[in-house]
Write an enzyme that holds these catalytic residues in place. Sequence first.
Site, PDB file in Angstrom:
ATOM      1  N   HIS A 117      -3.805   4.270  -5.899  1.00 35.31           N
ATOM      2  CA  HIS A 117      -2.687   3.951  -5.002  1.00 35.31           C
ATOM      3  C   HIS A 117      -1.903   2.747  -5.525  1.00 35.31           C
ATOM      4  O   HIS A 117      -0.701   2.621  -5.269  1.00 35.31           O
ATOM      5  CB  HIS A 117      -3.155   3.752  -3.556  1.00 35.31           C
ATOM      6  CG  HIS A 117      -3.684   2.402  -3.224  1.00 35.31           C
ATOM      7  ND1 HIS A 117      -5.003   2.056  -3.380  1.00 35.31           N
ATOM      8  CD2 HIS A 117      -3.072   1.286  -2.731  1.00 35.31           C
ATOM      9  CE1 HIS A 117      -5.184   0.796  -2.998  1.00 35.31           C
ATOM     10  NE2 HIS A 117      -4.022   0.310  -2.596  1.00 35.31           N
ATOM     11  N   LYS A 151      -0.337   4.710  -1.230  1.00 39.39           N
ATOM     12  CA  LYS A 151      -1.291   5.573  -0.517  1.00 39.39           C
ATOM     13  C   LYS A 151      -0.656   6.891  -0.094  1.00 39.39           C
ATOM     14  O   LYS A 151      -1.357   7.847   0.246  1.00 39.39           O
ATOM     15  CB  LYS A 151      -1.867   4.831   0.695  1.00 39.39           C
ATOM     16  CG  LYS A 151      -2.892   3.785   0.287  1.00 39.39           C
ATOM     17  CD  LYS A 151      -3.610   3.207   1.494  1.00 39.39           C
ATOM     18  CE  LYS A 151      -4.656   2.184   1.051  1.00 39.39           C
ATOM     19  NZ  LYS A 151      -5.193   1.436   2.202  1.00 39.39           N
ATOM     20  N   HIS A 193      -2.404  -6.079  -6.251  1.00 36.16           N
ATOM     21  CA  HIS A 193      -3.067  -6.685  -5.087  1.00 36.16           C
ATOM     22  C   HIS A 193      -4.532  -6.311  -4.951  1.00 36.16           C
ATOM     23  O   HIS A 193      -5.199  -6.741  -4.011  1.00 36.16           O
ATOM     24  CB  HIS A 193      -2.291  -6.390  -3.791  1.00 36.16           C
ATOM     25  CG  HIS A 193      -2.446  -4.981  -3.288  1.00 36.16           C
ATOM     26  ND1 HIS A 193      -1.854  -3.906  -3.892  1.00 36.16           N
ATOM     27  CD2 HIS A 193      -3.130  -4.485  -2.232  1.00 36.16           C
ATOM     28  CE1 HIS A 193      -2.156  -2.798  -3.219  1.00 36.16           C
ATOM     29  NE2 HIS A 193      -2.921  -3.128  -2.210  1.00 36.16           N
ATOM     30  N   HIS A 194      -5.065  -5.499  -5.875  1.00 37.17           N
ATOM     31  CA  HIS A 194      -6.511  -5.233  -5.864  1.00 37.17           C
ATOM     32  C   HIS A 194      -7.206  -5.775  -7.101  1.00 37.17           C
ATOM     33  O   HIS A 194      -8.364  -5.465  -7.346  1.00 37.17           O
ATOM     34  CB  HIS A 194      -6.788  -3.731  -5.716  1.00 37.17           C
ATOM     35  CG  HIS A 194      -6.694  -3.258  -4.303  1.00 37.17           C
ATOM     36  ND1 HIS A 194      -7.611  -3.605  -3.345  1.00 37.17           N
ATOM     37  CD2 HIS A 194      -5.772  -2.482  -3.681  1.00 37.17           C
ATOM     38  CE1 HIS A 194      -7.269  -3.049  -2.181  1.00 37.17           C
ATOM     39  NE2 HIS A 194      -6.140  -2.366  -2.353  1.00 37.17           N
ATOM     40  N   ASP A 240      -4.465  -9.678   2.497  1.00 39.46           N
ATOM     41  CA  ASP A 240      -4.862  -8.321   2.865  1.00 39.46           C
ATOM     42  C   ASP A 240      -6.343  -8.282   3.247  1.00 39.46           C
ATOM     43  O   ASP A 240      -6.723  -7.724   4.275  1.00 39.46           O
ATOM     44  CB  ASP A 240      -4.575  -7.406   1.659  1.00 39.46           C
ATOM     45  CG  ASP A 240      -4.651  -5.933   2.004  1.00 39.46           C
ATOM     46  OD1 ASP A 240      -4.391  -5.572   3.179  1.00 39.46           O
ATOM     47  OD2 ASP A 240      -4.961  -5.130   1.098  1.00 39.46           O
ATOM     48  N   ASP A 296       0.803  -1.223   0.000  1.00 38.45           N
ATOM     49  CA  ASP A 296       0.000   0.000   0.000  1.00 38.45           C
ATOM     50  C   ASP A 296       0.836   1.272   0.000  1.00 38.45           C
ATOM     51  O   ASP A 296       0.327   2.345   0.331  1.00 38.45           O
ATOM     52  CB  ASP A 296      -0.926   0.019   1.229  1.00 38.45           C
ATOM     53  CG  ASP A 296      -2.245  -0.680   0.953  1.00 38.45           C
ATOM     54  OD1 ASP A 296      -2.574  -0.878  -0.243  1.00 38.45           O
ATOM     55  OD2 ASP A 296      -2.948  -1.005   1.922  1.00 38.45           O
TER      56      ASP A 296
END
Lengths: 408, 408
Positions: free
Chosen positions: A273, A248, A299-300, A328, A245
């Site tokens: 991000h 961010k 990762h999203h 996560d 992350d």
Amino acid sequence: MNEKDFQEILDIGIALSSEHDLSKLLDKILSKAQEVTGADGGSIYLVKKDKMIFKASRNKTLLEKFGPEKMKEIVKTFVIPVTKKSMAGYTVVTGKLLNISDVKNIPSSADYSYDPAFDKKYGYDTVSMLVIPMINRDGEVTGVLQLINSMENGHPVAFKTSHEKIISSFSSQAAISIANAELNEDLKNAHFDTIFRLSEAAECRDKETANHIKRVSHYSRLLSEKLGWSPEACELIFWSSPMHDIGKLGIPDAILQKPGPLTPEERAVMEQHTVIGALVLKDSSIPVIAKSRIVALTHHEKYDGTGYPQKIKGEDIPLEGRIVALADVYDALSSKRVYKPPMPEEKVISILKEGKGTHFDPVLIELLLENMKKIAEIREEFSDKESDYDNFLNIKTIDLKTLLKQER
Amino acid sequence: MNEKDFQEILDIGIALSSEHDLSKLLDKILSKAQEVTGADGGSIYLVKKDKMIFKASRNKTLLEKFGPEKMKEIVKTFVIPVTKKSMAGYTVVTGKLLNISDVKNIPSSADYSYDPAFDKKYGYDTVSMLVIPMINRDGEVTGVLQLINSMENGHPVAFKTSHEKIISSFSSQAAISIANAELNEDLKNAHFDTIFRLSEAAECRDKETANHIKRVSHYSRLLSEKLGWSPEACELIFWSSPMHDIGKLGIPDAILQKPGPLTPEERAVMEQHTVIGALVLKDSSIPVIAKSRIVALTHHEKYDGTGYPQKIKGEDIPLEGRIVALADVYDALSSKRVYKPPMPEEKVISILKEGKGTHFDPVLIELLLENMKKIAEIREEFSDKESDYDNFLNIKTIDLKTLLKQER
């Protein structure tokens, strides 16, 4: 020493100096020393200031008797002070080796004595010992190599003078190889300390706790282990996931810390991000950074292609991205956040199962569910304390003077 | 080989494996090889894929003739392809050593030839050569050790067979020591890459450019060098200064990015970035992190005690804090920011002089002013481009596909 002995010492030196992993190195030192002297057993102590740390041990007879699992327990690490009373300590203080043909005949006038407690406990019979200080280039004793029972025709006999020479000669190389392996470990730890500190600091803007990052790292490594990855690959994902992350940093407070739901425009900014993280980590030839970039970017993504930023699906999503995605989300659901309590385990599991094949890689979901016991252990070990939730908010109460210990 | 030779090889092995700095190590390999063979000169090539990098060289005759400064120029690094045409390349391809009594007598039927260009240019007379592949434990040739002119009574003679044996034997240890030193460099570089990337990323919230951090690091190292610090200490401040503002992670956008002047309350919050930075970096035994903490905490103190957060003064402010304070302010004044153009040099200097003894350590001000030429070189080398000012703002224009090169 003859030419064969010399060549052997040279070969051992080369074998030792090309081993960078400390525990493998110590084991190699012991096994080479056993080969050369016929010793049944051996141990290594490392000297740290006025203490000796028992770091490695091998024993053929006990291994046969108890098996490898029990053996690990028997030779657990311990710390003793450096004094002349123990044989290992004696060699550290004096810098001289001890070659003892039978420990039962050590005269009571000697500075050191043999402690038979270990033999009694495990039914072992220590007879001869060769205890050799490992000396670095500055003449400091940095470790002790202790060999037990030189075997001939199945019986312990005294170590020979030729053994003394060979082992003394290779023990300097061992001392330097150990120092090199320790330096390597220090450098790696320094790097990883920085990754964790700065990743944690970045997460705090998001009111995440420092332990969130640690849990995600551990969950990710566990999943990669269960996938059967090599130890190196598992290590790499462990150190690559903390920065997932990091992007961010580029998201404004107004969006990152907004209490209510985000508007579509705000959501679009928030989703960036992943791309910002990839930009921060781009163009690196360093494995952990290159891998972190992939994790940050992917990762999203979701398994059915409805994630972001690229909307890639299934096997097109790098496996490390799929692993950290699951780790996560699992952590977000199962732990407390400032705005929500932790979700009960059954609820978490049912949500994850619902997402199998849509949000999450079905194989990874199965691995996670099969390993809930280990997952729970990680959750426990890195559980959040109340004070973790306002890390930066209570700085007014910090004593400045304690902060300024000037290490120069 | 006799016992003396063996002992010498053992000692060389130990000397090499305890040297972690690559360029010092290569120099040590060459000087040991010269000692053993009486060679007048020598060079080392490192093999990287299909290229050989000329990395180190020593030559007694040329050093005497030209002196150390000119010598550095003569032996500048270069890269050549690995082919059988050069002698070094021949040993890489075949894995065999070459022992040539006179390079002028190499038959034209040989794969390789001797290029006399260097000799002509510098008036040197190469006669004998011993060219030895350095082979690692996997049997790969990772480097070449090339020795020139074995001297006897002031005249070059052929290298002896006994030289071949000794050098071949110690060259395996050399290959491993080189690999170890390179691994060390890689680990350090990985760490420092992470420090720079994450520090830069954190600075971007503040609309600082990535180069700001690099310039401050270089200015700080320059000042520490001029103070006469050891190379290690100078290196340490170079790597500790990037994180001086890491605590800004804990400052809200509303204050950090406020266009106008801050209210007293806002200023108090802003000043806490020093303490937050120290908290992020606290309790580390890692030298670069421990030093970074001191820099983060103290880089806004002023020499007369009117700074923050502790209002300490003079010598009570750690020297690294005083150094980074000056480097940071100098850079803020002399470079462009989104809200201001760079200040003209005379104006910067007059402001710094005004602050001598009040804001800044008077010794450091003098050192800075005495070294304005070097300072200007650093400023030039790391000058900001227009695009650096909106690092995170133009992410919509980035091609996602180019970001996702999957290195697995």
